[in-house]
Design an enzyme around this catalytic site. Structure first.
Site, PDB file in Angstrom:
ATOM      1  N   SER A  49       0.782  -1.405  -0.057  1.00  0.00           N
ATOM      2  CA  SER A  49      -0.065  -0.050   0.023  1.00  0.00           C
ATOM      3  C   SER A  49       0.743   1.272   0.197  1.00  0.00           C
ATOM      4  O   SER A  49       0.617   2.204  -0.852  1.00  0.00           O
ATOM      5  CB  SER A  49      -1.060   0.131   1.341  1.00  0.00           C
ATOM      6  OG  SER A  49      -1.830  -1.091   1.359  1.00  0.00           O
TER       7      SER A  49
ATOM      8  N   THR B 113       9.707   6.896   8.976  1.00  0.00           N
ATOM      9  CA  THR B 113      10.941   6.865   9.873  1.00  0.00           C
ATOM     10  C   THR B 113      11.689   5.518   9.657  1.00  0.00           C
ATOM     11  O   THR B 113      12.911   5.567   9.811  1.00  0.00           O
ATOM     12  CB  THR B 113      10.652   6.974  11.247  1.00  0.00           C
ATOM     13  OG1 THR B 113       9.674   8.293  11.373  1.00  0.00           O
ATOM     14  CG2 THR B 113      11.756   7.094  12.149  1.00  0.00           C
TER      15      THR B 113
ATOM     16  N   TYR C 158      -6.434  -4.089  -7.133  1.00  0.00           N
ATOM     17  CA  TYR C 158      -6.386  -3.647  -5.799  1.00  0.00           C
ATOM     18  C   TYR C 158      -4.837  -3.313  -5.856  1.00  0.00           C
ATOM     19  O   TYR C 158      -3.942  -4.234  -5.995  1.00  0.00           O
ATOM     20  CB  TYR C 158      -6.703  -4.996  -4.941  1.00  0.00           C
ATOM     21  CG  TYR C 158      -6.636  -4.523  -3.584  1.00  0.00           C
ATOM     22  CD1 TYR C 158      -7.327  -3.709  -2.970  1.00  0.00           C
ATOM     23  CD2 TYR C 158      -5.505  -4.872  -2.926  1.00  0.00           C
ATOM     24  CE1 TYR C 158      -7.493  -3.658  -1.681  1.00  0.00           C
ATOM     25  CE2 TYR C 158      -5.210  -4.886  -1.613  1.00  0.00           C
ATOM     26  CZ  TYR C 158      -6.167  -4.007  -1.028  1.00  0.00           C
ATOM     27  OH  TYR C 158      -6.067  -3.685   0.295  1.00  0.00           O
TER      28      TYR C 158
ATOM     29  N   GLU D  17       3.874  -5.318  -8.663  1.00  0.00           N
ATOM     30  CA  GLU D  17       4.374  -7.008  -8.688  1.00  0.00           C
ATOM     31  C   GLU D  17       4.139  -7.301  -7.142  1.00  0.00           C
ATOM     32  O   GLU D  17       4.482  -8.442  -6.815  1.00  0.00           O
ATOM     33  CB  GLU D  17       5.827  -6.767  -9.083  1.00  0.00           C
ATOM     34  CG  GLU D  17       6.159  -6.394 -10.274  1.00  0.00           C
ATOM     35  CD  GLU D  17       5.956  -7.236 -11.340  1.00  0.00           C
ATOM     36  OE1 GLU D  17       6.490  -8.682 -11.156  1.00  0.00           O
ATOM     37  OE2 GLU D  17       5.182  -7.305 -12.350  1.00  0.00           O
ATOM     38  N   VAL D  18       3.437  -6.687  -6.355  1.00  0.00           N
ATOM     39  CA  VAL D  18       3.458  -6.977  -4.839  1.00  0.00           C
ATOM     40  C   VAL D  18       2.897  -8.498  -4.566  1.00  0.00           C
ATOM     41  O   VAL D  18       3.358  -8.953  -3.854  1.00  0.00           O
ATOM     42  CB  VAL D  18       2.348  -6.178  -4.171  1.00  0.00           C
ATOM     43  CG1 VAL D  18       2.066  -6.541  -2.728  1.00  0.00           C
ATOM     44  CG2 VAL D  18       3.098  -4.419  -4.317  1.00  0.00           C
TER      45      VAL D  18
HETATM   46  C1  LIG Z   1      -1.274  -6.530  -6.203  1.00  0.00           C
HETATM   47  C2  LIG Z   1      -1.472  -5.779  -4.643  1.00  0.00           C
HETATM   48  N1  LIG Z   1      -1.045  -4.760  -4.496  1.00  0.00           N
HETATM   49  C3  LIG Z   1      -0.943  -4.011  -3.283  1.00  0.00           C
HETATM   50  C4  LIG Z   1      -1.464  -4.692  -2.297  1.00  0.00           C
HETATM   51  C5  LIG Z   1      -1.307  -4.118  -1.053  1.00  0.00           C
HETATM   52  O1  LIG Z   1      -0.341  -4.663  -0.232  1.00  0.00           O
HETATM   53  P1  LIG Z   1      -0.156  -4.592   1.314  1.00  0.00           P
HETATM   54  O2  LIG Z   1      -1.361  -5.115   2.083  1.00  0.00           O
HETATM   55  O3  LIG Z   1       1.095  -5.158   1.839  1.00  0.00           O
HETATM   56  O4  LIG Z   1      -0.384  -3.121   1.792  1.00  0.00           O
HETATM   57  C6  LIG Z   1      -1.802  -6.186  -2.403  1.00  0.00           C
HETATM   58  C7  LIG Z   1      -2.318  -6.729  -1.303  1.00  0.00           C
HETATM   59  O5  LIG Z   1      -3.245  -7.669  -1.054  1.00  0.00           O
HETATM   60  C8  LIG Z   1      -1.974  -6.608  -3.497  1.00  0.00           C
HETATM   61  O6  LIG Z   1      -2.332  -7.778  -3.838  1.00  0.00           O
END
Ligand SMILES: Cc1ncc(COP(=O)(O)O)c(C=O)c1O
Length: 433
Positions: free
Chosen positions: A116, A293, A142, A237-238
């Protein structure tokens, strides 16, 4: 001595202490330890974790490389941040990510804590660098749950009112849209608004929308159109990145060359760290513009370095291809055998089992299926705009024997759901997405 639990289970204590706002619960999982691809539960069972905590535990639990790296870093921690001083772990991680991610010579890495914050930072930095504040998203996309990253997303489970909304393009295959319709919608947005649009954010495989793969060549067309209008392409790419799809980068599987890539989840092997890799003129745009931080703290950076090195040392990207193919074909065989299942799909170790949309019959739902799997010793969750897609993102160390065990359990659970032998979970407690 007094029992500190007051006789309550771990799950009850969690209900009374940890905020619901940060929970997405499917069944009463309470874990007391993890080892490899397995979790030990508070009622002393071993369960096979086919989610890896939504992909975060990319090397499973307690991988020696992560344990060793984190232990060393926490003992000798040189600061707790990269904010006001350099530390070797953060610098080596940034150098490693630059070497692993294709792109021009003059690039930088921004470090954060979650998918996020990284997507949000990318969007703010792009807006600042280009003077073009708006973004484009795909329907169902998302990108996170902070105000900024929700403002890049178009997933129906989010409360999206009031944010700065992205322009939204349909994802082909969803709700009747095809490639031509999606590209026409994109063309229309670009022709009318490109001067205000800094970037398009995409997931190379949409995850929370329901593990939706793009039709071949579609995302390349998207990239071509964006670059013709000077709109940067950001590959999120998370979830799918860093080996999961059988490619190091999920965008490689789509033939993309994004301007920026965003990493999170599996990067830290379970520790909170995220990264944006992109052009220096974006990420260096201004001092102290997107900072927190403890970003770049040596402990999380060391964990991420250990993950990247282990992916290579253990050949886990290639393994994701072969074990993933085994998982997918076994799951497809089960899907073929039961009416309640629609299909299995995926790439590498990002695999989905889509179930029938049984909005009116909770006993034949994805909720009943994952709850039954949990009783039988397997953890998996469901996603999707219609909450009917079971997502499998196991640790990348999954071996053939555990893959086969997972397939056996899921086959049994499908049969139990089909024949009414599985109880639907209480929707007040286990509503999922
Ligand atoms: C493609 C993608 N981007 C961003 C996120 C957000 O990651 P986080 O929950 O670690 O903030 C997710 C979480 O499911 C995700 O699947």
């Amino acid at each position: 001595m007094q029992d500190p639990s007051g006789g309550k289970t771990l799950y009850q204590r969690d209900a009374e202490s940890v905020a619901r706002a940060e929970k997405l619960r499917f069944f009463p999982l309470a874990a007391t330890a993890g080892d490899g691809v397995r979790l030990r539960t508070a009622d002393d069972r071993e369960v096979l974790d086919m989610s890896a905590s939504w992909g975060a535990a990319s090397l499973g639990y307690g991988h020696p490389a992560v344990v060793e790296a984190v232990t060393r870093a926490v003992r000798g921690a040189a600061s707790a941040s990269t904010l006001s001083g350099a530390n070797i772990e953060a610098v080596e991680l940034a150098e490693h990510l630059l070497a692993l991610t294709p792109g021009g010579a003059d690039r930088r890495v921004w470090l954060g804590h979650s998918g996020s914050d990284a997507n949000e930072a990318a969007a703010r930095l792009i807006a600042r660098a280009t003077g073009r504040p708006r973004t484009i998203a795909f329907d169902g996309g998302y990108h996170g749950c902070t105000v900024g990253s929700m403002g890049l997303s178009a997933h129906p489970a989010l409360d999206l009112s009031g944010e700065d909304r992205p322009f939204v393009v349909p994802w082909p295959g969803a709700d009747g849209a095809d490639v031509d319709a999606a590209l026409a919608a994109l063309d229309d947005i670009l022709e009318r608004h490109a001067a205000a649009i800094g970037a398009l954010f995409l997931e190379p495989i949409q995850s929370d929308a329901g593990v939706r793969l793009a039709p071949a060549g579609f995302l390349r067309e998207v990239q071509r159109r964006c670059s013709a209008h000077g709109v940067l392409l950001v590959s999120d790419e998370v979830k799918a990145g860093l080996g999961r799809t059988g490619w190091l980068h999920a965008f490689e599987g789509e033939g993309l060359e994004p301007d920026l890539a965003v990493f999170g989840k599996g990067l830290g092997g379970g520790l909170p760290i995220s990264a944006v890799v992109g052009p220096a003129d974006v990420l260096d745009v201004e001092w102290a513009y997107a900072l927190t931080t403890t970003a770049g703290n040596p402990v999380c950076s060391a964990a991420a370095l250990a993950v990247l090195r282990t992916l290579e040392a253990e050949g886990l990207v290639e393994r994701a291809q072969t074990v993933g193919a085994r998982l997918l074909s076994g799951l497809q065989a089960s899907a073929d055998a039961y009416d309640v299942a629609v299909e299995a799909r995926g790439r590498g170790l990002m695999v989905a089992l889509e179930l029938a949309r049984e909005d009116t019959n909770p006993a034949r739902s994805a909720g009943a299926f994952v709850a039954r799997c949990f009783e039988l010793g397997l953890v998996a969750f469901y996603v999707g705009e219609h909450s009917n897609v079971v997502e499998l993102t196991p640790p990348l160390i999954l071996d053939d024997a555990d893959c086969d065990r997972a397939l056996e359990i899921m086959d049994q659970a499908l049969g139990d759901v089909e024949h009414g032998r599985a109880a639907a979970p209480d929707p007040a407690l286990f509503a999922g997405w």
